[in-house]
Design an enzyme around this catalytic site. Sequence first.
Site, short mmCIF file in Angstrom:
data_model
loop_
_atom_site.label_atom_id
_atom_site.label_comp_id
_atom_site.label_asym_id
_atom_site.label_seq_id
_atom_site.Cartn_x
_atom_site.Cartn_y
_atom_site.Cartn_z
N GLU A 157 -12.35 -56.15 -20.47
CA GLU A 157 -13.03 -55.66 -21.67
C GLU A 157 -12.16 -54.68 -22.42
OE1 GLU A 157 -16.59 -53.55 -20.71
OE2 GLU A 157 -15.61 -52.24 -19.26
N ARG A 207 -14.44 -36.28 -11.59
CA ARG A 207 -15.70 -36.03 -12.30
C ARG A 207 -16.65 -35.32 -11.34
NH1 ARG A 207 -16.85 -41.48 -15.87
NH2 ARG A 207 -14.68 -42.13 -16.10
N ASP A 227 -38.56 -6.59 27.70
CA ASP A 227 -39.96 -6.37 28.06
C ASP A 227 -40.53 -5.11 27.43
OD1 ASP A 227 -42.34 -7.07 29.15
OD2 ASP A 227 -41.76 -6.75 31.24
N GLU A 268 -9.02 -52.86 -20.51
CA GLU A 268 -9.22 -52.78 -19.07
C GLU A 268 -8.89 -54.11 -18.39
OE1 GLU A 268 -12.65 -50.81 -17.71
OE2 GLU A 268 -12.67 -49.34 -19.35
N LYS A 292 -43.06 -9.05 41.04
CA LYS A 292 -43.33 -8.98 39.60
C LYS A 292 -44.73 -8.43 39.40
CE LYS A 292 -43.63 -11.96 35.48
NZ LYS A 292 -43.09 -10.96 34.56
N THR A 298 -47.98 -14.86 31.89
CA THR A 298 -47.82 -15.98 30.96
C THR A 298 -47.37 -17.24 31.71
OG1 THR A 298 -47.10 -14.37 29.30
CG2 THR A 298 -46.69 -16.69 28.83
N HIS A 339 -40.40 -5.21 39.61
CA HIS A 339 -40.70 -5.13 38.18
C HIS A 339 -42.12 -4.62 38.02
CE1 HIS A 339 -41.38 -6.49 34.02
NE2 HIS A 339 -42.52 -7.00 34.46
N ASP A 342 -43.94 -18.11 38.61
CA ASP A 342 -44.94 -19.06 38.15
C ASP A 342 -46.22 -18.31 37.88
OD1 ASP A 342 -45.91 -21.94 37.79
OD2 ASP A 342 -47.38 -21.10 39.20
N HIS A 401 -45.15 -2.40 35.14
CA HIS A 401 -45.53 -1.83 33.84
C HIS A 401 -46.22 -0.50 34.10
CE1 HIS A 401 -44.75 -5.29 31.07
NE2 HIS A 401 -44.75 -5.93 32.23
N GLU A 446 -12.06 -40.52 -19.18
CA GLU A 446 -10.84 -40.19 -18.45
C GLU A 446 -9.61 -40.08 -19.35
OE1 GLU A 446 -11.67 -44.65 -17.99
OE2 GLU A 446 -12.79 -42.77 -18.02
N ASN A 495 -12.81 -51.07 -24.40
CA ASN A 495 -13.73 -50.00 -24.76
C ASN A 495 -13.25 -49.42 -26.07
OD1 ASN A 495 -15.81 -49.66 -22.67
ND2 ASN A 495 -14.04 -49.42 -21.32
#
Length: 1203
Positions: A332, A385, A594, A319, A763, A930, A793, A700, A795, A340, A334
Amino acid sequence: MLGAHLARLGVTATHHVAHPRHTVAQALRIIQVAHSSSSIEYKPIKSVLVANRGEIAIRVFRACTELGIKSVAVYSEQDKMHMHRQKADESYIIGQGLPPVDAYLSIPEIIRVAKENDVDAIHPGYGFLSERSDFTQACLDHNLRFIGPSPEVVQKMGDKVVARQMAINAGVQVVPGTDHPVITADKAYDFCIKYGLPVMLKAAYGGGGRGMRVVRELAEVKESFNRASSEAEAAFGNGAMFIEKFIEKPRHIELQVLGDKAGNVVHLYERDCSVQRRHQKLVEVAPAPNLDQRIREAMAADAVKLCKSVGYENAGTVEFLLDNQGNYYFIEVNARLQVEHTVTEEITGIDLVQSQIRITEGMTLPELGMTQEKIIPQGCAIQCRVTTEDPAKSFQPDTGRLEVFRSGEGMGIRLDGASAYAGAIISPYYDSLLMKVISRASDLHASAAKMNRSLREFRIRGVKTNIPFLLNVLENQKFLNGTIDTTFIDENPQLFQFQPSQNRAQKLLNYLGNVLVNGPLTPLATGLKPAEVYAVIPETPAANTGEHVDGLWKTATDPPRGLKDILVAEGPEGFAKAVRNHKGLLLMDTTFRDAHQSLLATRVRTHDLLKISPFVSHNFNSLYSLENWGGATFDVALRFLHECPWERLEEMRKLIPNIPFQMLLRGANGVGYTSYPDNAVYKFCELSVKAGMDVFRVFDSLNYLPNLILGIDAVGNAGGVIEAAISYSGDITDPSRKKYTLEYYMNLADELVKAGTHVLCIKDMAGLLKPQAAKVLISALRERYPDLPIHVHTHDTSGAGVASMLECAYAGADAVDVAVDSMSGMTSQPSMGAVVASLMGHELDTGMDLDKISKYSAFWEQTRTLYAPFECAVTMKSGNADVYQNEIPGGQYTNLQFQAFSLGLGDQFEAVKKAYREANLLLGDLIKVTPSSKVVGDLAQFMVQNKLSAADVENGAENLSLPKSVIEFIQGYLGEPYGGFPEPLRTRMLKGLPIVKGRPGATMTPMNFADIKSDLVEGHGSRITDYDVLSYAMYPKVTEDYLFFRNKYGPVDKLDTRIFLTGPKVGEEFEVQIEKGKTLHIKTLAMAEDLNANGEREVFFELNGQLRSVMVRDQEAVKEMHVHPKVSPGVKGQVGAPMPGTVVDIRVKVGDKVKKGSPLVVLSAMKMEMIVQCPCDGVVNTLDITKDMKLQGDDLVLTIDPQ
């Protein structure tokens, strides 16, 4: 190969081995006889033991098989299920009772197995004992051949200092460094003082990047030395270090060499290994791109010269570091096979492992046809790798079970692996390498293209891998240009910008497995189960072929024009004018919001809404609007349905382009239950219009004008249609009701008209508007505002809804609310079919087709049965006129019933309704919608649960722990109720708490959306959108939970409703379309009865014809087991293990004060150590680990009280 060897010996292949009945063994015996006169003894190898594991063991086994040699594996206790032991002809356990790595470092054990089983030779692979001269000598001492260099050469080359001196002796340039191994941090420090920084710390007796550190600061020398030495000790059995000057920005070039027993040495050209992280190679290329030919030849000559000077035998790598001036330095040798080596094999056509074995047998390089002039590289090869590491988290190793594994193969691709298959367990004990992928083509670009294609075909689930990082490298222009250095990764941060894998299929299987093991992940309100039906979707008619509208050609799927088209063309004012000029009564269909809020606890999913959307678009284009968003829908979608409300809106808009959409906007409360900074409401409206919203019904909960004005302004700025709403309560025809009179409503209407509303809405959230009151109110409004559209609106809780809406129509209302018949009545809206039929032939005829309404109703009648667990009819069998007394809003009525049942008050619901009325009066007779209705409801439940009368509350408020919603209302966080707060009750309830005067949001600090997005991206990944940011702005905790859920379980909104709620049956087959053109076919196979050690059950599926399984922790079963706790997502102060590993050092104790970034614990995994750092300033509260404890990823390490 045999023929060539025989020819050298003067033995003809024809004479000796041509006969077809001659075996390889007979041929080898002939060679041995012929070779007996040679100076080098030829001795065939019959069996090879590989003293290693994983992919390199299998690589050697394959070479042995091709040569007709028996292969023998050894394995540790932890590797008993590993593939390498199954690939060998024989396999034997070693190191029982030893730690995982130590088993493979036990020389006596390996020698014992070899001797007991008549092994001829041992191949060391790489890592472990491959560069230990004592291991090489032990083999020879026991008459075992070592497939590698001699002990003397291994010792010389394994000692970095000796190898350096050998290079100097051979005339090869080296990097300045220590003359001998360093074993103490103090000695390392002294070297740095003498020679300066930066330096490189390297393991003296091993390689592969283990125990390697670059040190640039003197203060870091000792800590870095200790960590590096510890890694070297763990990896190679010796912690001695070599220190050398660090060369800035070098290329890492290595030469592959082969030497034989006759002293011949050849090189097989070079590899460029500059793409490395933590000095560990990730991508290797052969030959090195853009390498000057003179440098190539000089390097090769030096490599051969050095190896010849030391009598090098077998395979090795020399290397070098190459600086940008063309100077190269030996670093070095190896003395082993490299990871590899594959790329060299690909460009030379030489099998290095077989060559190693043949050289060990006694064959020479010329006999093997390997003279230097015959070794000619062709093309370009790349090795990547693939590791089980997470590049997004500094390459932290990941462990666990491979839930899915699919590789990328094809021409020009080679795969070397071992543990890569579905079901494999990736352990924390060994290297993180999963597979080596090698591509080969004519040049670098072509090879990179093949590699890119291969990696993109991989599907790996269960553990993180570095594939996203590798893909970024392969697409980086610097890499493709071919000249990079070892700083490439550090200097290119864009390599770490990943598009996260969606992993949708496996996440959905995890969700289904969890539902099967632990029950529904969405709480069910009743004991009923979803019906096993598939609702019939009525046919959608095609548009007239050849029709042109405004010069545009209409396709077969174009729906007819509606009011949305007018809104787009003429804006909100033009829309309002068109509504007012319409001759018949317009209807708003609430079925999409709703109606199911009132009847099915808002649980209807996008999945079912989208099924019927095309039919609605094509058949009800005359609708005033479709109410499909806002209000409780937003919260429930995130909290319980685990789906994005914004995506719902966008998808519905694509399918219904011609009908205006309407939503509920709670004024300054947005779609939440509290006040927000003004900019949050403005931004919310802006994004809502962008996502497809048209009409905003702004109300609101207290009719508090400042809150209403804020909402009106926000909608106006966003370009939406403003439909300002007056929330109706009381009874204007009852002279005894003095608070909410006709004058009150008319005055409020005046203010809303002044504020710029496009449409005025009444509402009637509780269905209190009786027919006579409707006539009076609407007539008065129509008289005062003849040109203003009016929408009502209501119910149908009392059952008088149809009558009231007809009166509104007769009195001049332009639009009223209805729900399709099968989703109408009770707390929902009046019946669409009933209103349409009642006006047929009248001047207010709606023009809608009853037959189409019937088909629409049939779909919802079937679909409603899927939501049986939330069916209000379980507790409510009919409408009830007592609503005129308790005034409970329709949307709250059924929710209140479910809450009562969940609190154990199911048999006391009549008492709850009575308490609701009392609570309302206690609080001053509020407008109830709500979130104010929630305040009244919470107080009512509190009163019933604690058996309190109105007098008890009034007289004992100071001593009661009242619900949070009640306290916040009394403080003023919802605004100011008409007529003021009740005194002295308010003062008693407050107990000195501060009060809010005026509009709460006016004084709140604006939200910083950029900071919110940054925090969300940090916690949940890069796929965070502006929609997620606004969801978080409205519901922080709910959105965090949703994002965690989405990341864990994927697109559960794509599942059919029954399967989403209660899971599939064993043996059931079903399909999931995750996007257009991508459909998953799933079959549930089985669920294991037994638990594993972690309290998990394995659930088996078939996905697109392939077996898949998931491991699911049984939450009930683990209560009886001791299982280490995990960190809770989003909880500040909890510190989890960033990776699986073993605790090697604990730096703190309970009670210690710690600073952000300070070291807490050191973990070791896959031979790499990592310091767990403190995430915040604080005090250590608990320590949940002990030294040497083995942890999994996200296991709780300790907790800190943040300061």
